[in-house]
Design an enzyme around this catalytic site. Sequence first.
Site, PDB file in Angstrom:
ATOM      1  CG  ASN A  11      -1.743   1.201   1.403  1.00 57.53           C
ATOM      2  OD1 ASN A  11      -1.672   2.132   0.596  1.00 57.53           O
ATOM      3  ND2 ASN A  11      -2.551   1.227   2.458  1.00 57.53           N
ATOM      4  NE  ARG A  86      -4.610   3.569  -1.691  1.00 57.78           N
ATOM      5  CZ  ARG A  86      -4.321   4.574  -0.882  1.00 57.78           C
ATOM      6  NH1 ARG A  86      -3.137   4.662  -0.339  1.00 57.78           N
ATOM      7  NH2 ARG A  86      -5.208   5.490  -0.630  1.00 57.78           N
ATOM      8  CG  HIS A 175      -9.048   7.393   2.123  1.00 56.83           C
ATOM      9  ND1 HIS A 175      -9.200   8.735   2.395  1.00 56.83           N
ATOM     10  CD2 HIS A 175      -7.714   7.173   2.049  1.00 56.83           C
ATOM     11  CE1 HIS A 175      -8.008   9.307   2.474  1.00 56.83           C
ATOM     12  NE2 HIS A 175      -7.090   8.395   2.264  1.00 56.83           N
ATOM     13  NE  ARG A 236      -3.427  14.692  -0.661  1.00 58.31           N
ATOM     14  CZ  ARG A 236      -3.859  13.450  -0.475  1.00 58.31           C
ATOM     15  NH1 ARG A 236      -5.037  13.100  -0.951  1.00 58.31           N
ATOM     16  NH2 ARG A 236      -3.137  12.571   0.174  1.00 58.31           N
TER      17      ARG A 236
HETATM   18  C1  LIG Z   1      -6.125   8.524  -2.567  1.00 56.91           C
HETATM   19  C2  LIG Z   1      -6.623   8.797  -1.204  1.00 56.91           C
HETATM   20  C3  LIG Z   1      -5.546   9.260  -0.248  1.00 56.91           C
HETATM   21  O1  LIG Z   1      -5.497  10.413   0.100  1.00 56.91           O
HETATM   22  O2  LIG Z   1      -4.677   8.318   0.193  1.00 56.91           O
HETATM   23  P1  LIG Z   1      -3.563   8.506   1.350  1.00 56.91           P
HETATM   24  O3  LIG Z   1      -4.329   8.651   2.603  1.00 56.91           O
HETATM   25  O4  LIG Z   1      -2.771   7.230   1.303  1.00 56.91           O
HETATM   26  O5  LIG Z   1      -2.768   9.721   1.021  1.00 56.91           O
HETATM   27 MG   LIG Z   2      -3.516   6.095   3.958  1.00 59.07          MG
END
Ligand SMILES: CCC(=O)OP(=O)(O)O
Ligand SMILES: [Mg+2]
Length: 402
Positions: A11, A86, A175, A236
């Site tokens: 992941n 993932r 998610h 972000r």
């Molecule tokens: C794509 C969703 C996301 O923001 O994943 P992350 O929590 O691994 O940065």
């Molecule tokens: Mg995450």
Amino acid sequence: MNDYPVVLTINCGSSSVKFSVLDAETCDVLLSGICEGINTEKAFITVNDGEPIILAHQNYEEALSAIAAELEIRNLIDSVAFVGHRIAHGGSLFSESVLITDEVIEQIRQVSPLAPLHNYANLHGVESARLRFPGIPQVAVFDTSFHQTLKPEAYLYGLPYRYFEEYGVRRYGFHGTSHRYVSQQARELPGLESANSGLVIAHLGNGASVCAVQNGESVDTSMGMTPLEGLIMGTRCGDVDFGAMAWLARQTEQSMDDLEQVVNKESGLLGLSGISSDLRTLEKAWHNGDVRAQLAIRTFVHRIARTIGAHAASLNRFDGVIFTGGIGENSILIRRLVAERLRVFGIELDIERNNQSNRIGQRIISSDFSPIVCAVIPTNEEKMIALDALHLGRECHIAEYA
Ligand SMILES: CCC(=O)OP(=O)(O)O
Ligand SMILES: [Mg+2]
Ligand SMILES: Nc1ncnc2c1ncn2[C@@H]1O[C@H](COP(=O)(O)OP(=O)(O)O)[C@@H](O)[C@H]1O
């Protein structure tokens, strides 16, 4: 297949690579770990909650080499029979998990500009794993799949309809693997056992999103066409008025690419605090009285509470709020501040329950008087990925020997 097959899950997140090795028969976790601090000044690998080991480089390639080395030390490398990855964005091409082929990789690449912080990292993981484990079935599990149940009113933007029809501009949500797991686990908690329940799940990690789950199905979620919409995150910005961005572009003469970098990598907790995207660092600064850290945390919390409230309105009934993800599972402070903002729903936390360590696993944190159950459920995206990898990987083995 060898005698003791295992499944490796990978992941690649925006700042970490989580991995697990599961027994293919029992699904017991044999080994798990995390490489943290990817693309920061210091990266390290931690295996089975042991001592962190510093990595020489802070990139995904180094992380994957370190993971392979850990498997080799434990004589597990030759037992890997399935690999599950993932993948953040499946666009409209993938509504469920798939076996990875050259064509699938190409299709994932096509949608990758919609999740640039993630899909390219995910593809790095796929490519390294295919080189290291040739001939082993590899499966892609998409963050977007769980949200395929969203109705048009939840996935459309208020833009001219032709942009949806001609360019596929719509909300997908992310998610999903985490929200799917957490919503299933929630049924083990007192007060949330009913299949007919309405939950709001707050996955708060480096990336963060809220999901409304009605009777086990995603009916609304805060991320959109890309993982930028919604909550304020590590780097972000989450929701921002497009008019503000257009104004900023004209004032500062920054290009679309420049601003895309700003909203994805220089904003959020990092941009607001000017200190860090990592909540642990900001919590320390908060306790030391750092005003910008406090402002960043309060703004982060305000947006989470407002978004949870909005998602409650997408449910038929409101039974529970579940916290998950690195922050949701571990930050006593954030859960307390969010719950304080949700008093309008009668929500009340039990201080001692909220103070319990994440080591005890899933737990209720609301008081017995709260009409809405609040709980922490540690997410387990790896288990969901492993189950899909096993399912599709076994079909592939059966087809091979048929
Ligand atoms: C794509 C969703 C996301 O923001 O994943 P992350 O929590 O691994 O940065
Ligand atoms: Mg995450
Ligand atoms: N004990 C803790 N207290 C507060 N925040 C924590 C704790 N442990 C992890 N976090 C925060 O969790 C976030 C990372 O969450 P995680 O879900 O692992 O991220 P990713 O999106 O990369 O998968 C970071 O902001 C980190 O500071």
